[in-house]
Design a protein around this motif. Sequence first.
Motif, PDB file in Angstrom:
ATOM      1  N   PHE A   1      39.575  31.423  67.069  1.00 35.32           N
ATOM      2  CA  PHE A   1      39.647  30.105  67.712  1.00 35.32           C
ATOM      3  C   PHE A   1      39.759  30.240  69.229  1.00 35.32           C
ATOM      4  CE2 PHE A   1      40.573  29.221  63.369  1.00 35.32           C
ATOM      5  CZ  PHE A   1      40.123  27.932  63.165  1.00 35.32           C
TER       6      PHE A   1
ATOM      7  N   LYS B   1      35.519  19.268  70.929  1.00 38.18           N
ATOM      8  CA  LYS B   1      35.510  19.560  72.373  1.00 38.18           C
ATOM      9  C   LYS B   1      34.283  18.930  73.034  1.00 38.18           C
ATOM     10  CE  LYS B   1      38.241  23.687  72.845  1.00 38.18           C
ATOM     11  NZ  LYS B   1      38.407  24.679  73.883  1.00 38.18           N
TER      12      LYS B   1
ATOM     13  N   ILE C   1      43.733  20.255  70.925  1.00 42.22           N
ATOM     14  CA  ILE C   1      43.402  20.336  69.503  1.00 42.22           C
ATOM     15  C   ILE C   1      44.487  21.129  68.771  1.00 42.22           C
ATOM     16  CG2 ILE C   1      41.736  21.173  67.790  1.00 42.22           C
ATOM     17  CD1 ILE C   1      39.530  20.765  69.870  1.00 42.22           C
TER      18      ILE C   1
ATOM     19  N   VAL D   1      43.443  26.225  71.587  1.00 44.98           N
ATOM     20  CA  VAL D   1      43.730  25.563  70.312  1.00 44.98           C
ATOM     21  C   VAL D   1      45.062  26.084  69.782  1.00 44.98           C
ATOM     22  CG1 VAL D   1      42.983  25.417  67.896  1.00 44.98           C
ATOM     23  CG2 VAL D   1      41.312  25.163  69.732  1.00 44.98           C
TER      24      VAL D   1
ATOM     25  N   VAL E   1      36.192  22.073  65.609  1.00 44.05           N
ATOM     26  CA  VAL E   1      36.818  22.278  66.928  1.00 44.05           C
ATOM     27  C   VAL E   1      35.764  22.170  68.029  1.00 44.05           C
ATOM     28  CG1 VAL E   1      37.857  24.043  68.425  1.00 44.05           C
ATOM     29  CG2 VAL E   1      38.758  23.669  66.118  1.00 44.05           C
TER      30      VAL E   1
END
Length: 302
Positions: free
Chosen positions: A99, A75, A82, A103, A71
């Motif tokens: 997270f 980014k 995402i 997300v 992730v």
Amino acid sequence: MQTGRIPCVLVVALLAGAAVAAQTQPRKLKIHISVDMEGIAGVVTGEQLGPTGFEYARFREFMTREALAAVTAAKAAGATEIIVADAHGNGQNLLIEQFPNDVRIIRSWPRRLGMVAGIDEQVDAAIFIGYHAGTNNTTGVRAHTFSSATLTRVALNGVNVTEGSWNAAIAGHYNVPVVMMSGDDAAIAEVRKAVGNIEAAETKRNLGFHSANTLTPQASAELIGQRVRAGLGRLPELKPLKVSGPVVIEVSFKNYMAAEILAYLPLFERTDSHSIRFRAKDMAEASMVMNFIGEYRPDITP
Ligand SMILES: [Zn+2]
């Protein structure tokens, strides 16, 4: 003419304004990340893979760390959206509170498109984290395809599939290329054979079904970050895996009864004692039939 020059100046100004707007507006880059667990660094047996295993709680952390590495790298490479799909076991492994707020996370089963639920034409690139080899592979940690308990073979147009190649074909149906995967050496070799030379993070080398020579969780997460950035950098060159329809799927079961009973339906042809074959118009339909085969039980609740 004098009067004709004013609109001309206006047009030039408008065009210049549009060019500035195009430069300042961030390009959309939507990423789908499907996360399985067998290919996470350090995973070697059932002790890491489910809630009854003595190491599961720690390995959920490691799985989450590898997904987060993907992730963060996505980014950094410009991802604007995402989706992360928890694609292992009960579908409730990832520690979702870790997270970033922007997300979205897909959890639990059953769900349309299975391990790559959430993928569609709006997604620009797919990433597979923690993937493992297929059930017909003689090597690979915990090698299986969809269900180690019930299936001994799944083939697409006569070629044995791994979850990675199957999911790449679903992504391809929506025109989405797989740009990067992580897993053991056997899983990577199998997926590359199907989809070509995508970026890959080798989290461990398999020494057998239940043994591996592994990276540490942190080293693995760092490698995943590097390879995600590299994969997204190659996005213009990496092509979706296109499997044109209709597709023929063959499934072999560990036991007799599923093949016998599925063959009651005209969709399925029984090809031997443990096997059936069906035809689907495309990968999306094939995925739905496979979901049905895996999920349906007459006593299913609620
Ligand atoms: Zn799996």
